[in-house]
Design an enzyme around this catalytic site. Structure first.
Site, PDB file in Angstrom:
ATOM      1  CG  HIS A   1      -1.861   1.139   1.277  1.00  0.00           C
ATOM      2  ND1 HIS A   1      -2.831   1.322   0.327  1.00  0.00           N
ATOM      3  CD2 HIS A   1      -1.998   2.172   2.152  1.00  0.00           C
ATOM      4  CE1 HIS A   1      -3.538   2.399   0.614  1.00  0.00           C
ATOM      5  NE2 HIS A   1      -3.042   2.941   1.715  1.00  0.00           N
TER       6      HIS A   1
ATOM      7  N   GLY B   1       2.587   5.100   4.552  1.00  0.00           N
ATOM      8  CA  GLY B   1       2.116   5.744   5.769  1.00  0.00           C
ATOM      9  C   GLY B   1       0.734   5.242   6.129  1.00  0.00           C
TER      10      GLY B   1
ATOM     11  N   GLY C   1      -5.047   7.831   5.410  1.00  0.00           N
ATOM     12  CA  GLY C   1      -5.495   9.185   5.688  1.00  0.00           C
ATOM     13  C   GLY C   1      -4.392  10.169   6.012  1.00  0.00           C
ATOM     14  CB  ILE C   2      -0.753   9.768   6.587  1.00  0.00           C
ATOM     15  CG1 ILE C   2       0.301  10.580   7.350  1.00  0.00           C
ATOM     16  CG2 ILE C   2      -0.151   9.217   5.307  1.00  0.00           C
ATOM     17  CD1 ILE C   2      -0.033  10.802   8.785  1.00  0.00           C
TER      18      ILE C   2
ATOM     19  CE  LYS D   1      -0.755   5.765   1.987  1.00  0.00           C
ATOM     20  NZ  LYS D   1      -1.622   6.068   3.150  1.00  0.00           N
TER      21      LYS D   1
ATOM     22  CD  GLU E   1      -9.764   6.803  -3.017  1.00  0.00           C
ATOM     23  OE1 GLU E   1     -10.694   6.993  -2.221  1.00  0.00           O
ATOM     24  OE2 GLU E   1      -9.031   5.797  -2.998  1.00  0.00           O
TER      25      GLU E   1
END
Length: 311
Positions: A138, A153, A156-157, A159, A202
């Site tokens: 991921h 990471g 929701g960080i 990326k 996305e």
């Protein structure tokens, strides 16, 4: 995982001398290639018919020197149902006996104008990359200044947002969300996107963006070597982060390790610029310029001078 004969033809721009459509759908399941030298003398004890058979000048010259009936008989033994295809290099003329045996045994005959060694290298490299075992991770894979950087990471960080900002800054997206990584050899990792996610990214609140359509072909890349991993994590005052760059971490995938750095995410920090700097700093280290070592040398020199002055 397998590769079709027609895919090899397209990739290496081979010419079809003989090959019905169904023969071009044959699967290749091994990256190994055979140059059938001993087999032409009649020695088939360790023959591997499931490999692509590659004939260069040596094999072709020996074959041409044989009587016509002997040539046909040895080719009949070589051409087995599991043989994917036969490739003749250097643009050499395919003997009529080879065509006859190929028609009877249903084997595609292909030719290339490339030198045998070059063709063998390109074919092996292509099959190695296509048939290598994939590991999905991921993250976001970016090409930054020509270097593959894997951004990872927690969910929701940011990326994907960081990847989009890097695209706007002139870098190239390789893969978003899912990165398929494989070992091209014992020391090199390569990454590519899942086919369904190719050129897409996305962004929460916006949706799926087609990077190629919005930013052009120069903003995307189909695959890249993975040379550096960056892990984004929330800033924590109770956690100590590396400030000098001398605490080396590694990320291991498919038995190959690459350096990894951790970057704390905090309001006001421009993470894309930090990642750019990390990529350039890594490249500088690879070229022999180590800022951490330079700082250590300067600090040691300063301490030594102060000790002399205070003595």
């Amino acid at each position: 995982m397998s590769v079709l004969v027609k895919e090899v033809i397209e990739k290496l721009r081979l010419d079809i001398v003989y090959g019905e459509p169904e023969l071009l759908e044959k699967e290749i399941n091994t990256a190994d290639i055979t140059r059938p030298g001993l087999e032409m003398t009649g020695y088939f004890d360790y023959y591997t018919p499931e490999r692509i058979q590659l004939l260069g000048m040596k094999e072709w010259s020996y074959l041409i020197s044989m009587p016509s009936n002997s040539r046909y008989e040895v080719l009949k033994k070589m051409f087995l149902p599991e043989t994917p295809a036969v490739i003749v290099a250097r643009g050499l003329v395919v003997p009529e006996e080879m065509l006859k045996a190929a028609r009877e045994c249903k084997i595609a005959i292909l030719t290339s104008r490339a030198a045998t060694s070059r063709l063998s290298g390109e074919l092996s490299s292509y099959l190695d990359s296509r048939l290598a075992e994939r590991t999905s991770v991921h993250g976001v894979l970016m090409d930054i200044y020509g270097m593959g950087v894997l951004i990872q990471g927690d969910s929701g960080i940011g990326k994907s947002e960081t990847g989009l900002e890097l695209v706007k800054r002139g870098h190239r997206l390789v893969a978003d969300d899912r990165v398929d990584i494989f070992a091209k050899d014992e020391i090199t990792l390569w990454g590519e996107p899942a086919e369904i996610l190719k050129h897409l990214i996305e962004i929460r609140g916006v949706g799926i963006i087609d990077v190629m359509s919005l930013y052009g072909a120069s903003a995307v890349k189909d695959s890249s070597q993975v040379q550096l991993a960056v892990y984004l994590e929330n800033y924590d005052t109770h956690k100590t982060f590396d400030r000098l760059g001398n605490n080396a971490e590694e990320l291991e995938v498919s038995g190959v390790a690459i350096p990894r750095i951790r970057i704390p995410v905090k309001t006001g920090r421009n993470i894309s610029v930090v990642i750019e700097a990390a990529a350039m700093n890594y490249r500088a280290k690879e070229m022999g310029f180590d800022a951490t070592r330079l700082f250590d040398e300067r600090l040691t020199s300063l301490i030594a001078r102060n000790e002399v002055q205070n003595a």
